[in-house]
Structure formats: structure tokens, C-alpha cells
Scaffold this active site. Structure first.
Site, PDB file in Angstrom:
ATOM      1  CD  GLU A 159      -2.823  -1.097   2.448  1.00  0.00           C
ATOM      2  OE1 GLU A 159      -4.066  -1.010   2.324  1.00  0.00           O
ATOM      3  OE2 GLU A 159      -2.248  -1.197   3.544  1.00  0.00           O
ATOM      4  CE  LYS A 176      -7.088   1.015   3.311  1.00  0.00           C
ATOM      5  NZ  LYS A 176      -6.000   0.070   3.550  1.00  0.00           N
TER       6      LYS A 176
END
Length: 153
Positions: free
Chosen positions: A52, A130
């Protein structure tokens, strides 16, 4: 006549999670004027896993900012309100800024900076999600957090 399990009022039991108790002062505002910013999309590098932080990902932000809009509504003058662009810029700077591990920390920074920069804003709610989560191998709409913070007077 009622049995020991019956009652005259509907049950209002809610499951409690330790550490999530909310004081009455922190309860979301249900009425009043507010500015709405919905579906703000930014690319950032937040997350607890290495991928990430190196690959990055899309984040979507919704912001509700409680502030009186009456004066602006009567005057039709931008100086009597808070510009959406200014709140948008706060979210953009934070989401596209230095990486943080948790969505909670990103949302907290958006909320606190908004309240700090605009004392007329009495409360702010930030939803940060997200749409794609690397560790979830299933179809989802999103995962995220939503926080509510009030001005400290």
C-alpha cells in the site's frame, strides 16, 4: 399480564464494543446547516502493509461540515460562507500527503485541520474509504472509517 420476558416498551439493547462509548457531547448532529463534499477521489500511499505504501491506491472521501449558512443565503456573498474549495484542499493535501498506517489517522487529520482552520464550523464528519483492498480477495464496494468531531469551545 406479561411474562418475565415481555415488556411494554420495545427493547433498545445495542451491542457494545469496549472503547467505543460515546458521550452525549460527541453524538452526531442531526439537523442544521452544513456544507457537503461527497465522492472526493485522491491517490495516496496510506496503509499498514508495504504494498500500500509503495504502490498506493485510490481513496474516496465524504465530508459534512456543520456551519450556519443563513448569512450567505441572505447575502449571496461568498465572504459570508466557507468555500468548498478550501475544505477540498485540506482533504487533498492530507490524503495525497505523507503516508500514515491507518485510515483512522487520515480521517482524524482531515477533521481536526478543518475545525482548526474554520472556527465557524461547529462539527465535521469525515468518511474515508478504500474501494480496493489488496488483502480482500472478494468483491466489495469499499472498506473504511467514518468519524465525527465537534469544535472544542
Amino acid at each position: 399480564m406479561y411474562s418475565s420476558l415481555e415488556t411494554t416498551a420495545p427493547a433498545t439493547l445495542e451491542p457494545q464494543v469496549l472503547g467505543t462509548e460515546t458521550s452525549e457531547k460527541e453524538l452526531p448532529i442531526t439537523g442544521g446547516d452544513k456544507l457537503l463534499l461527497k465522492g472526493l477521489k485522491f491517490y495516496g500511499f496510506h496503509g499498514a502493509i508495504a504494498e500500500e505504501r509503495t504502490l498506493g491506491q485510490m481513496f474516496v472521501v465524504d465530508i459534512d461540515a456543520w456551519v450556519s449558512l443563513k448569512k450567505a443565503g441572505l447575502s449571496d456573498n461568498l465572504a459570508d460562507t466557507i468555500s468548498y474549495v478550501d475544505i477540498f484542499s485540506i482533504a487533498k493535501e492530507i490524503v495525497e500527503g505523507p503516508p500514515l498506517n491507518l485510515l483512522e489517522a487520515v480521517a482524524e487529520r482531515i477533521a481536526s485541520r478543518t475545525l482548526e482552520k474554520f472556527p465557524r464550523v461547529t462539527a465535521v464528519q469525515v468518511k474515508l474509504v478504500k474501494p480496493n483492498v489488496a488483502l480482500i480477495k472478494s468483491s466489495i464496494d469499499y472498506l473504511g472509517v467514518e468519524i465525527f468531531r465537534q469544535q472544542k469551545h
